[in-house]
Scaffold this motif. Structure first.
Motif, PDB file in Angstrom:
ATOM      1  N   GLU A 179       0.859  -1.177   0.000  1.00 46.14           N
ATOM      2  CA  GLU A 179       0.000   0.000   0.000  1.00 46.14           C
ATOM      3  C   GLU A 179       0.899   1.232   0.000  1.00 46.14           C
ATOM      4  OE1 GLU A 179      -3.424   2.054   2.845  1.00 46.14           O
ATOM      5  OE2 GLU A 179      -2.411   0.211   3.500  1.00 46.14           O
TER       6      GLU A 179
ATOM      7  N   LYS B 236       3.667   0.006   2.609  1.00 43.44           N
ATOM      8  CA  LYS B 236       3.198  -0.828   3.711  1.00 43.44           C
ATOM      9  C   LYS B 236       2.753  -2.180   3.182  1.00 43.44           C
ATOM     10  CE  LYS B 236       0.100  -0.808   7.666  1.00 43.44           C
ATOM     11  NZ  LYS B 236      -1.078  -1.623   7.477  1.00 43.44           N
ATOM     12  N   GLY B 237       3.542  -3.201   3.519  1.00 42.69           N
ATOM     13  CA  GLY B 237       3.200  -4.562   3.148  1.00 42.69           C
ATOM     14  C   GLY B 237       2.556  -5.284   4.319  1.00 42.69           C
ATOM     15  N   LYS B 238       2.312  -6.570   4.137  1.00 40.62           N
ATOM     16  CA  LYS B 238       1.678  -7.360   5.201  1.00 40.62           C
ATOM     17  C   LYS B 238       2.611  -7.608   6.378  1.00 40.62           C
ATOM     18  CE  LYS B 238      -1.441  -9.671   2.042  1.00 40.62           C
ATOM     19  NZ  LYS B 238      -1.812 -10.905   1.375  1.00 40.62           N
ATOM     20  N   ASP B 239       3.899  -7.794   6.086  1.00 39.75           N
ATOM     21  CA  ASP B 239       4.825  -8.155   7.155  1.00 39.75           C
ATOM     22  C   ASP B 239       6.008  -7.209   7.303  1.00 39.75           C
ATOM     23  OD1 ASP B 239       6.077  -8.788   4.809  1.00 39.75           O
ATOM     24  OD2 ASP B 239       6.565 -10.843   5.360  1.00 39.75           O
TER      25      ASP B 239
END
Length: 195
Positions: free
Chosen positions: A66, A89-92
């Motif tokens: 994102e 901004k990723g998941k991890d």
């Protein structure tokens, strides 16, 4: 998010350029007229935001993230805050990108500033930020860096040094060179002790 004595992250870059700039802004409360390069930088950042929405994320070693522009961040240790040009901004994990108008390689102050943003992003998003980027020039050439233990320590040490300088009521000495740094400084007329 941050304490009242939180240091603006931009002061890291400014301090390495000339230790007097953060002191003049924070202690002497001097805010000069905005130099032309500030307006140029705002236009540049707006253009990079537009272009970043169209570019492939692979240039930042990721495919799915994102994009968060002009993202406020802060942390308590070290006590710093600021606004990041671009957070991926990723998941991890998160990654940060700082856009710089100049065409050359990033200077140490710009790299340290970006490292501080990466530390603040980790604490703000509660996700690791193992790497960060400084994108320079019209084409936003990407320069890739890792947030190493040494860089974390360098940020912490410099924040402490700046806070100590700001606690002193005496204008700090400057190692700035009058023919390069001083000639492009908005505080040139303030520092009349320079050769």
């Amino acid at each position: 998010m941050t304490s009242s004595n939180s240091l603006p992250i931009r002061h890291l870059r400014q301090f390495l350029f000339c230790p007097r700039i953060p002191w003049l802004q924070e202690v002497a409360a001097m805010q000069p007229l905005r130099p032309i390069w500030v307006t140029q930088g705002q236009g540049y950042h707006a253009r990079q935001e537009f272009l970043s929405r169209r570019r492939k994320l692979s240039r930042y070693s990721t495919e799915d993230a994102e994009l968060l522009f002009d993202q406020p961040v802060g942390c308590e240790n070290p006590s710093i805050h600021g606004r990041i040009d671009l957070v991926l901004k990723g998941k991890d994990r998160v990654q940060i990108v700082e856009f710089k108008l100049g065409e050359g390689k990033p200077v140490p102050g710009q790299i340290l500033q970006a490292a501080a943003y990466a530390i603040a992003a980790e604490q703000t998003f509660a996700l690791p930020c193992p790497e960060f980027f400084v994108a320079t020039g019209k084409k936003a050439k990407v320069h890739h860096y890792y947030l190493t233990a040494e860089r974390r320590q360098e940020v912490a040490d410099k924040v402490t040094q700046i806070q100590q300088t700001l606690a002193d009521s005496v204008l700090p000495e400057s190692s700035a060179q009058s023919n390069t740094q001083c000639s492009s400084c908005e505080y040139l007329n303030t520092c009349n002790d320079r050769d």
